[in-house]
Design a protein around this motif. Structure first.
Motif, mmCIF file in Angstrom:
data_model
loop_
_atom_site.group_PDB
_atom_site.id
_atom_site.type_symbol
_atom_site.label_atom_id
_atom_site.label_comp_id
_atom_site.label_asym_id
_atom_site.label_seq_id
_atom_site.Cartn_x
_atom_site.Cartn_y
_atom_site.Cartn_z
ATOM 1 N N THR A 1 0.848 -1.201 0.000
ATOM 2 C CA THR A 1 0.000 0.000 0.000
ATOM 3 C C THR A 1 0.874 1.238 0.000
ATOM 4 O O THR A 1 0.606 2.216 -0.706
ATOM 5 C CB THR A 1 -0.923 -0.001 1.235
ATOM 6 N N ASN B 1 -5.735 -7.656 5.550
ATOM 7 C CA ASN B 1 -6.651 -6.693 6.148
ATOM 8 C C ASN B 1 -8.069 -6.875 5.605
ATOM 9 O O ASN B 1 -8.989 -6.214 6.025
ATOM 10 C CB ASN B 1 -6.147 -5.274 5.845
ATOM 11 N N LEU B 2 -8.213 -7.733 4.624
ATOM 12 C CA LEU B 2 -9.484 -8.177 4.037
ATOM 13 C C LEU B 2 -10.184 -7.115 3.175
ATOM 14 O O LEU B 2 -11.370 -7.242 2.878
ATOM 15 C CB LEU B 2 -10.422 -8.721 5.119
ATOM 16 N N THR C 1 -1.181 -11.412 -5.900
ATOM 17 C CA THR C 1 -1.344 -10.019 -5.500
ATOM 18 C C THR C 1 -0.086 -9.165 -5.691
ATOM 19 O O THR C 1 -0.172 -7.949 -5.778
ATOM 20 C CB THR C 1 -1.794 -9.976 -4.037
HETATM 21 N N1 F0G Z 1 -1.191 -9.789 -0.857
HETATM 22 C C1 F0G Z 1 -0.332 -8.768 -0.823
HETATM 23 C C2 F0G Z 1 0.872 -8.839 -1.700
HETATM 24 C C3 F0G Z 1 -0.574 -7.650 0.009
HETATM 25 O O1 F0G Z 1 0.275 -6.629 0.010
HETATM 26 C C4 F0G Z 1 -1.722 -7.649 0.845
HETATM 27 C C5 F0G Z 1 -2.003 -6.535 1.733
HETATM 28 C C6 F0G Z 1 -2.586 -8.754 0.769
HETATM 29 C C7 F0G Z 1 -2.293 -9.794 -0.080
HETATM 30 C C8 F0G Z 1 -3.815 -8.831 1.586
HETATM 31 O O2 F0G Z 1 -4.830 -8.027 1.064
HETATM 32 O O3 F0G Z 1 -5.307 -6.663 3.062
HETATM 33 O O4 F0G Z 1 -6.841 -6.679 1.110
HETATM 34 O O5 F0G Z 1 -6.643 -8.693 2.581
HETATM 35 N N2 F0G Z 1 -1.207 -5.590 1.961
HETATM 36 C C9 F0G Z 1 -1.534 -4.394 2.738
HETATM 37 C C10 F0G Z 1 -0.436 -3.376 2.633
HETATM 38 C C11 F0G Z 1 -2.081 -4.603 4.061
HETATM 39 O O6 F0G Z 1 -0.265 -2.554 3.557
HETATM 40 O O7 F0G Z 1 0.257 -3.343 1.630
HETATM 41 P P1 F0G Z 1 -5.973 -7.484 2.007
#
Ligand code: F0G
Length: 433
Positions: free
Chosen positions: A147, A248-249, A383
């Protein structure tokens, strides 16, 4: 169409203007979501318009977020949108990963192809657009890394000042490096993600800084387009399952909202089931969904998949609702399972960061338990990009990766580099043939 904010709590549903700076319902404290009044063009027309925009050279049409602007019509002036050409991420087939996961075939939607190499860009372009519309010039977030990298880039592109708060020593260098390079003021706080979120909320309120964590409902609107684009790329044939890592969903919430909206507007005719996968040491949502009593946060979340090292996920009420709406499931996986699944995704020539690999590890468990059929039509969302956390990769292949509790991770798919003398004959012998 016009946008407003609505409390997500069924018992409240209070409505607020879309240009109010609020992150929770002022009446009951519930989460907020963006809602729209007025009618959308018919599904067939939308599909045609969205397909035609792929041929366009206009910046907003080239964006895999703003191309779908009729599905996220919260801006009254599109000039507030800043695009780095986010989205337009591919669907990739991974036969080896499918076999590993116990499936006949498996498709990955790879969000690592985004400008800052994670799915966060889909939401951030919208969050920053809302900041522009509100005339806010400072934006802030707490982050496990992605983020913050994304916010830094979009804020910089928009001419806003980004302030980033990260858990000291707990994010990968790739992600920290991005935030520094994009010019964000970066604070490494000696606390975990959940504690820092509370801190940043106080600071945002005190200093009038716009908060861009996924509690911000405009980010969720942007992340909806990951699911919308996925359906567009599949000619609007919904898969049976969509598999996501859960931290964090926010993403689970965004996918659920997108699927419900696409289903009710006739863009898709079947509802896919969501499968959310958490790391065992950071799995409060898994625990909650087993019994659905009181939600209990994990005060000491642990996992090497630092992106999902979150013990008190802010969007759990939305995620619960979306899993109920999609007959979804939650799975959890060990550090070893994440590491092996990640290496297998690498062997497909695809690669991803550790949190993303939780999807394949989860699929393997879901097929083994019979929850997911071997011939099911499954899309897993990767992701983040493989280069987000090279340190993890190096340690895995060298056999020096350790779980947070000190247990060694076996390099089952390890690929150690070979140190050799500068000697052609010797090397030829090693290569063989
Ligand atoms: N995968 C990656 C690579 C992430 O960076 C995150 C969350 C998630 C999965 C989970 O997604 O929070 O929507 O359930 N990263 C956040 C951040 C919390 O601060 O970059 P989520």
């Amino acid at each position: 169409m016009s946008a407003y904010l609505a409390c997500f709590e069924e018992s409240c549903r209070e409505q607020f203007a879309a240009d109010l700076v609020i992150y929770n319902c002022p009446r009951c404290g519930g989460l907020l979501e963006v809602q729209y009044s007025g009618s959308q063009p018919p599904a067939a027309e939308l599909k045609r318009t969205w397909r035609e925009r792929r041929m366009s050279n206009a910046p907003l049409d080239q964006s895999g977020v703003w191309r779908y602007r009729e599905a996220i019509p919260f801006l009254d002036d599109l000039r507030h949108a800043v695009t780095l050409r986010e989205g337009s991420t591919p669907l990739l087939s991974g036969p080896q990963a499918a076999r590993y996961g116990g499936l006949d075939s498996l498709i990955f939607k790879h969000q690592g192809f985004n400008p800052t190499a994670s799915f966060k860009d889909n939401g951030m372009t919208c969050g920053v657009a809302q900041a522009m519309r509100l005339g806010r010039n400072r934006v802030a977030c707490v982050s496990t890394g992605n983020t913050s990298a994304s916010m830094a880039a979009y804020a910089a592109a928009a001419g806003l000042a980004p302030l980033i708060f990260i858990p000291n020593g707990n994010i990968s260098y790739g992600k920290l490096a991005q935030a520094l390079e994009y010019g964000a003021r970066t604070f490494q706080v000696n606390a975990n993600f959940d504690q820092i979120l509370a801190l940043v909320r106080v600071l945002a309120e005190k200093l009038g800084i716009y908060l861009l964590n996924s509690i911000n409902p405009f980010r969720i609107e942007g992340q909806k387009t990951i699911a919308i684009e996925m359906m567009d790329q599949r000619d609007w044939i919904a898969p049976e399952w969509i598999v996501l890592p859960g931290g964090n969903l926010g993403n689970t919430s965004a996918f659920g909202k997108a699927l419900r909206e696409m289903h009710s507007s006739g863009l898709i005719t079947r509802m896919p089931r969501l499968a959310v996968v958490q790391a065992e040491g950071s799995s409060p949502f898994y625990d909650y969904m087993l019994h659905k009593g009181e939600f209990t946060a994990n005060v000491h979340p642990e996992t090497l998949a630092t992106a999902i090292k979150i013990g008190d996920p802010v969007s759990w009420p939305k995620a619960r609702f979306e899993l109920d709406a999609t007959a979804g499931v939650v799975e959890r996986v060990t550090e070893q399972e994440i590491a092996d699944a990640k290496a297998v995704i690498g062997l497909c020539g695809i690669g991803c960061e550790p949190a993303s690999a939780a999807t394949l590890a989860g699929i393997r468990k879901l097929t083994a338990s019979g929850t997911m059929r071997a011939d099911a039509d499954v899309v897993a969302v990767l992701t983040g990009h493989v280069l987000k956390d090279p340190d993890y990769i190096y340690r895995y292949h060298m056999g020096t990766l350790e779980a947070p509790d000190g247990t060694a991770i076996a390099p089952r798919y390890g690929n150690k580099p070979v140190v050799v003398a500068n000697d052609a004959d010797e090397i030829a012998k090693l290569i063989g043939g």
